[in-house]
Structure formats: structure tokens, C-alpha cells
Design an enzyme around this catalytic site. Sequence first.
Site, mmCIF file in Angstrom:
data_model
loop_
_atom_site.group_PDB
_atom_site.id
_atom_site.type_symbol
_atom_site.label_atom_id
_atom_site.label_comp_id
_atom_site.label_asym_id
_atom_site.label_seq_id
_atom_site.Cartn_x
_atom_site.Cartn_y
_atom_site.Cartn_z
ATOM 1 N N VAL A 105 0.833 -1.205 0.000
ATOM 2 C CA VAL A 105 0.000 0.000 0.000
ATOM 3 C C VAL A 105 0.871 1.261 0.000
ATOM 4 O O VAL A 105 0.387 2.356 0.238
ATOM 5 C CB VAL A 105 -0.950 0.009 1.239
ATOM 6 C CG1 VAL A 105 -1.990 -1.095 1.124
ATOM 7 C CG2 VAL A 105 -0.170 -0.122 2.549
ATOM 8 N N ASP A 106 2.179 1.079 -0.275
ATOM 9 C CA ASP A 106 3.119 2.188 -0.103
ATOM 10 C C ASP A 106 3.318 3.069 -1.334
ATOM 11 O O ASP A 106 3.980 4.119 -1.260
ATOM 12 C CB ASP A 106 4.484 1.657 0.391
ATOM 13 C CG ASP A 106 5.075 0.561 -0.516
ATOM 14 O OD1 ASP A 106 4.835 0.606 -1.740
ATOM 15 O OD2 ASP A 106 5.777 -0.317 0.003
ATOM 16 N N HIS A 121 -4.377 -4.589 -2.503
ATOM 17 C CA HIS A 121 -4.851 -4.207 -1.162
ATOM 18 C C HIS A 121 -5.014 -2.694 -1.028
ATOM 19 O O HIS A 121 -4.909 -2.149 0.066
ATOM 20 C CB HIS A 121 -3.882 -4.736 -0.091
ATOM 21 C CG HIS A 121 -3.922 -6.227 0.066
ATOM 22 N ND1 HIS A 121 -2.910 -6.968 0.631
ATOM 23 C CD2 HIS A 121 -4.888 -7.132 -0.273
ATOM 24 C CE1 HIS A 121 -3.243 -8.255 0.625
ATOM 25 N NE2 HIS A 121 -4.424 -8.380 0.073
ATOM 26 N N CYS A 129 -13.694 9.401 3.762
ATOM 27 C CA CYS A 129 -14.486 9.537 4.987
ATOM 28 C C CYS A 129 -15.471 8.369 5.072
ATOM 29 O O CYS A 129 -16.209 8.105 4.122
ATOM 30 C CB CYS A 129 -15.233 10.874 4.988
ATOM 31 S SG CYS A 129 -16.413 10.995 6.346
ATOM 32 N N CYS A 132 -19.295 10.208 4.952
ATOM 33 C CA CYS A 132 -19.878 10.887 3.790
ATOM 34 C C CYS A 132 -19.172 10.552 2.476
ATOM 35 O O CYS A 132 -19.598 10.994 1.414
ATOM 36 C CB CYS A 132 -19.916 12.396 4.002
ATOM 37 S SG CYS A 132 -18.301 13.188 3.850
ATOM 38 N N CYS A 153 -18.043 16.587 7.632
ATOM 39 C CA CYS A 153 -19.088 15.964 8.460
ATOM 40 C C CYS A 153 -18.559 15.390 9.777
ATOM 41 O O CYS A 153 -19.309 14.776 10.517
ATOM 42 C CB CYS A 153 -19.777 14.852 7.664
ATOM 43 S SG CYS A 153 -18.730 13.394 7.498
ATOM 44 N N THR A 191 6.990 -11.884 -0.853
ATOM 45 C CA THR A 191 5.731 -12.133 -0.145
ATOM 46 C C THR A 191 5.783 -13.481 0.561
ATOM 47 O O THR A 191 6.345 -14.438 0.025
ATOM 48 C CB THR A 191 4.494 -12.071 -1.082
ATOM 49 O OG1 THR A 191 3.327 -12.403 -0.314
ATOM 50 C CG2 THR A 191 4.592 -12.987 -2.279
ATOM 51 N N ASN A 216 13.169 -14.269 -2.870
ATOM 52 C CA ASN A 216 12.884 -14.116 -1.441
ATOM 53 C C ASN A 216 14.084 -14.690 -0.670
ATOM 54 O O ASN A 216 14.576 -15.755 -1.050
ATOM 55 C CB ASN A 216 11.604 -14.909 -1.099
ATOM 56 C CG ASN A 216 10.987 -14.504 0.234
ATOM 57 O OD1 ASN A 216 11.686 -14.374 1.231
ATOM 58 N ND2 ASN A 216 9.681 -14.313 0.230
ATOM 59 N N ALA A 235 15.257 -8.538 -2.899
ATOM 60 C CA ALA A 235 14.781 -7.920 -4.142
ATOM 61 C C ALA A 235 15.789 -6.906 -4.684
ATOM 62 O O ALA A 235 16.052 -6.871 -5.892
ATOM 63 C CB ALA A 235 13.440 -7.241 -3.883
HETATM 64 P P1 OAD Z 1 4.930 -10.465 4.837
HETATM 65 O O1 OAD Z 1 5.467 -9.551 5.878
HETATM 66 O O2 OAD Z 1 3.954 -11.504 5.263
HETATM 67 O O3 OAD Z 1 6.130 -11.230 4.103
HETATM 68 C C1 OAD Z 1 7.284 -10.544 3.659
HETATM 69 C C2 OAD Z 1 8.105 -11.513 2.830
HETATM 70 O O4 OAD Z 1 9.205 -10.786 2.298
HETATM 71 C C3 OAD Z 1 8.684 -12.684 3.627
HETATM 72 O O5 OAD Z 1 8.498 -13.884 2.890
HETATM 73 C C4 OAD Z 1 10.182 -12.339 3.726
HETATM 74 O O6 OAD Z 1 11.010 -13.501 3.735
HETATM 75 C C5 OAD Z 1 10.382 -11.541 2.458
HETATM 76 N N1 OAD Z 1 11.482 -10.559 2.503
HETATM 77 C C6 OAD Z 1 12.013 -9.903 3.566
HETATM 78 N N2 OAD Z 1 12.963 -9.034 3.179
HETATM 79 C C7 OAD Z 1 13.042 -9.121 1.836
HETATM 80 C C8 OAD Z 1 13.820 -8.452 0.822
HETATM 81 N N3 OAD Z 1 14.694 -7.518 1.143
HETATM 82 N N4 OAD Z 1 13.618 -8.816 -0.472
HETATM 83 C C9 OAD Z 1 12.715 -9.758 -0.811
HETATM 84 N N5 OAD Z 1 11.943 -10.416 0.092
HETATM 85 C C10 OAD Z 1 12.093 -10.090 1.397
HETATM 86 O O7 OAD Z 1 4.333 -9.520 3.688
HETATM 87 P P2 OAD Z 1 3.242 -9.861 2.584
HETATM 88 O O8 OAD Z 1 3.413 -11.223 2.053
HETATM 89 O O9 OAD Z 1 3.246 -8.744 1.629
HETATM 90 O O10 OAD Z 1 -2.439 -7.402 4.078
HETATM 91 O O11 OAD Z 1 1.912 -9.806 3.432
HETATM 92 C C11 OAD Z 1 0.695 -10.007 2.779
HETATM 93 C C12 OAD Z 1 -0.386 -9.204 3.435
HETATM 94 O O12 OAD Z 1 -0.412 -9.469 4.846
HETATM 95 C C13 OAD Z 1 -0.191 -7.711 3.378
HETATM 96 O O13 OAD Z 1 -0.581 -7.144 2.151
HETATM 97 C C14 OAD Z 1 -1.076 -7.238 4.499
HETATM 98 C C15 OAD Z 1 -0.672 -8.232 5.551
HETATM 99 O O14 OAD Z 1 -1.592 -8.517 6.533
HETATM 100 C C16 OAD Z 1 -3.416 -6.648 4.581
HETATM 101 O O15 OAD Z 1 -3.190 -5.827 5.447
HETATM 102 C C17 OAD Z 1 -4.762 -6.892 3.999
#
Ligand code: OAD
Length: 255
Positions: A105-106, A121, A129, A132, A153, A191, A216, A235
Site C-alpha cells: 500500500v506504499d 490491497h 471519509c 460521507c 461531516c 511475499t 525471497n 529484491a
Molecule cells: P509479509 O510480511 O507476510 O512477508 C514478507 C516476505 O518478504 C517474507 O516472505 C520475507 O522472507 C520476504 N522478505 C524480507 N525481506 C526481503 C527483501 N529484502 N527482499 C525480498 N523479500 C524479502 O508480507 P506480505 O506477504 O506482503 O495485508 O503480506 C501479505 C499481506 O499481509 C499484506 O498485504 C497485508 C498483511 O496482513 C493486509 O493488510 C490486507
Amino acid sequence: MFTDEDITKLARDIVRSKKTVALTGAGISVESGIAPFRGKGGLWEKYDQEEYGHIDTLRRAPEKAWIMLKEMQNEILKAKPNPGHIALAELEKMGYLSSIITQNVDGLHHLAGNKNIIEFHGNLQWVVCMNCGNRKPSSEISLEKIPPRCEKCNGVYKPEAVFFGEPIPLDALNKANQESRSCDLMIVIGTSAVVYPAANMPEIAKGSGAKVVEINPSKTPLTGFISDYIILGTAATVLPKVVDKIKEDAPGLSI
Ligand code: OAD
């Protein structure tokens, strides 16, 4: 750690692919100074995910939910795209990347220069808001007093991000499904692949015949099951090397 062969293998897969899609998660922004969600130093270590990440908390106790959101906003405001984001922007410009499906979301993929981005996401760049529907850029609201309230509001502002308990925006879901079904290479970057339906995208790609590659530093539930191979690195170190390799020898890699 990864080897030169790993880099060449991915560069070759990208050059030979007819349609490559990237799925990114919080890991790609770690080297920009933004904390991931899981693991050491992750947001969910500090804040209870069920509570702080759920839409009900924002509705019932917005001042509490906004403590975490303010921390995220402040971190994001300071962050700049890192060489991993920039490499993906270069790949798109060179015609080697169809789209990015991001869980982040960045807004850093936008800042890096990518054009075709599916924000699965939502984002923290805009607030709306909850009463409203008044919508404005986050940069225009003050977080000195939380929760931030609508000038029209007095309703509470919510970031345009998806919370637990909320559906994925339909347009993003449809586009992501479509991109996953139609690619022949999906690169899954940073991820943990545990949050659905985003974590379904590699499965959809695989089920449609695509090759799935992870970047990863740690293995994930996809590793050895859905992904064809993983490059165990960050990355910002792996992606620029892949781009350099393609620049060096795209014709050679295509044979
Ligand atoms: P996570 O925090 O669950 O996972 C981050 C992943 O990045 C892990 O597998 C790490 O091993 C890997 N990682 C760490 N440093 C890294 C680097 N420098 N380069 C590459 N990989 C690296 O994050 P997400 O999988 O994005 O959702 O989380 C998924 C969702 O969970 C988010 O979008 C959010 C959260 O709850 C909502 O809020 C709806």
C-alpha cells in the site's frame, strides 16, 4: 545465497517469456526502510493482526487503529523506491513486464515509474471519509490528532487500503485474475504468500501453464510446490542483476 547461474536462468526466462507478471509483497519495500508484516521486526509482532488490521477496529475504536496507521504513514512518507522497485520499472520500460500485482500500500512502484500496477490491497495515498465518502490525498490530512476527521461531516477518515474483513476491490481482483491466467511467467517477489486471495495468484498462473519463480531470502509455502524455483536473495540485490544481464545479452538469452 544465489549464484550467477540463478540470475542467468531468470534473465533467460524473462527474455523468452511472452508475458511476464510480477506479484510483489512487503519484502520488496524492506530495503526502502518499510517494515514487513511477518517475521522479526514485522508490524504484526508489535500490533495484533486480528485487532489492528481488522475493519471492525477502525469502525469501533478508530483512535486505536490509527496509532498503527500513523506509524505506517510516517514510514511510507520517508521511503523512496529501492533498486528492486527501479529494476521492475526498467523491465516494464524495456517491454519485458506486463504488470505488477502488488499487495503493498506504499505507492513505491508508482514512484519508481511502473505504469501497469494492480493495487490488490489498495493504498495509503488516499483517505476516504467513512461517513460521507469525502476523498482526499493522505498528504493533505493532519495526523497530529488521531483519528483524522472529515472537515465536512466530522466522520472518521479511512485509508483507501483493504483491511481484514473487507473484500478486495472488484476491479483489482478481476484484473489480477486476468493477468495471472494469461501470463506464462510469474515472478513472486517478497511475499510470505499466506494471505488470500493474493496468494492464489501464483496458483492460478501455475494452473494456466505459467512458470512461477520466487525471489525471497526465505522459503515460502509456494517453494517446492507451486514455484518452479526460488532465488534466495533480496529484491534489491537480485532484480538489478537480472536487468543488467538482460541488457548485456538479450539476443543471446533468447536462443
Ligand atoms: P509479509 O510480511 O507476510 O512477508 C514478507 C516476505 O518478504 C517474507 O516472505 C520475507 O522472507 C520476504 N522478505 C524480507 N525481506 C526481503 C527483501 N529484502 N527482499 C525480498 N523479500 C524479502 O508480507 P506480505 O506477504 O506482503 O495485508 O503480506 C501479505 C499481506 O499481509 C499484506 O498485504 C497485508 C498483511 O496482513 C493486509 O493488510 C490486507
